[in-house]
Design a protein around this motif. Structure first.
Motif, PDB file in Angstrom:
ATOM      1  N   TYR A 242     -50.925   4.621  22.820  1.00  0.00           N
ATOM      2  CA  TYR A 242     -50.355   4.552  21.476  1.00  0.00           C
ATOM      3  C   TYR A 242     -50.755   5.752  20.625  1.00  0.00           C
ATOM      4  O   TYR A 242     -50.195   5.974  19.560  1.00  0.00           O
ATOM      5  CB  TYR A 242     -50.787   3.258  20.782  1.00  0.00           C
ATOM      6  CG  TYR A 242     -50.415   2.040  21.589  1.00  0.00           C
ATOM      7  CD1 TYR A 242     -49.083   1.640  21.731  1.00  0.00           C
ATOM      8  CD2 TYR A 242     -51.395   1.292  22.248  1.00  0.00           C
ATOM      9  CE1 TYR A 242     -48.734   0.536  22.487  1.00  0.00           C
ATOM     10  CE2 TYR A 242     -51.053   0.183  23.006  1.00  0.00           C
ATOM     11  CZ  TYR A 242     -49.728  -0.191  23.122  1.00  0.00           C
ATOM     12  OH  TYR A 242     -49.381  -1.279  23.879  1.00  0.00           O
ATOM     13  N   ASP A 243     -51.738   6.529  21.094  1.00  0.00           N
ATOM     14  CA  ASP A 243     -52.172   7.709  20.354  1.00  0.00           C
ATOM     15  C   ASP A 243     -51.180   8.848  20.542  1.00  0.00           C
ATOM     16  O   ASP A 243     -50.486   8.928  21.556  1.00  0.00           O
ATOM     17  CB  ASP A 243     -53.547   8.190  20.831  1.00  0.00           C
ATOM     18  CG  ASP A 243     -54.662   7.227  20.448  1.00  0.00           C
ATOM     19  OD1 ASP A 243     -54.482   6.470  19.477  1.00  0.00           O
ATOM     20  OD2 ASP A 243     -55.704   7.244  21.137  1.00  0.00           O
ATOM     21  N   GLU A 244     -51.128   9.719  19.549  1.00  0.00           N
ATOM     22  CA  GLU A 244     -50.273  10.899  19.649  1.00  0.00           C
ATOM     23  C   GLU A 244     -50.973  11.952  20.516  1.00  0.00           C
ATOM     24  O   GLU A 244     -52.184  12.120  20.449  1.00  0.00           O
ATOM     25  CB  GLU A 244     -50.031  11.465  18.245  1.00  0.00           C
ATOM     26  CG  GLU A 244     -48.999  12.553  18.198  1.00  0.00           C
ATOM     27  CD  GLU A 244     -48.691  12.977  16.769  1.00  0.00           C
ATOM     28  OE1 GLU A 244     -48.562  14.185  16.563  1.00  0.00           O
ATOM     29  OE2 GLU A 244     -48.585  12.104  15.894  1.00  0.00           O
TER      30      GLU A 244
ATOM     31  N   LYS B  43     -52.074  18.617  20.117  1.00  0.00           N
ATOM     32  CA  LYS B  43     -51.259  19.820  20.301  1.00  0.00           C
ATOM     33  C   LYS B  43     -51.741  20.670  21.472  1.00  0.00           C
ATOM     34  O   LYS B  43     -50.958  21.341  22.111  1.00  0.00           O
ATOM     35  CB  LYS B  43     -51.252  20.656  19.027  1.00  0.00           C
ATOM     36  CG  LYS B  43     -50.449  20.041  17.911  1.00  0.00           C
ATOM     37  CD  LYS B  43     -50.379  20.959  16.731  1.00  0.00           C
ATOM     38  CE  LYS B  43     -49.552  20.295  15.635  1.00  0.00           C
ATOM     39  NZ  LYS B  43     -49.328  21.175  14.501  1.00  0.00           N
TER      40      LYS B  43
END
Length: 94
Positions: A21-23, A26
């Protein structure tokens, strides 16, 4: 989910685990890192890891062949002396 981090030059810097569920950070990917790479580099466009080390660097990372230990050296010397002795007993080298 297992993720692989890379720096601003896309060089591998480590691994981590995040929740599904974490993004995605980058500077990370979920593309698995192949085994056997010395200096892994990530290609965002192709979504793959590749080797960035030179052949010289890879060769420098190979372990030196082990030196023969004393027992191995003595066994070889005994075998050679035994052969020479048997040849002498038969009247010289054949």
């Amino acid at each position: 989910m297992h993720i692989y981090y890379y720096d601003e030059n896309f060089m591998y810097t480590g691994e981590g685990i995040i929740s599904e569920y974490d993004e995605m950070p980058k500077n990370a990917t979920d593309v698995g890192l192949p085994k056997g790479l010395y200096l892994p580099k990530y290609n965002e466009g192709k979504r793959e890891w590749s080797e960035s080390a030179t052949q010289e660097y890879i060769e420098s990372m190979q372990p030196e062949p082990p030196l023969p230990n004393d027992i191995t050296t003595l066994k070889k010397q005994v075998a050679l002396l035994t052969l020479q002795l048997s040849q002498l007993q038969r009247g010289g080298a054949s």
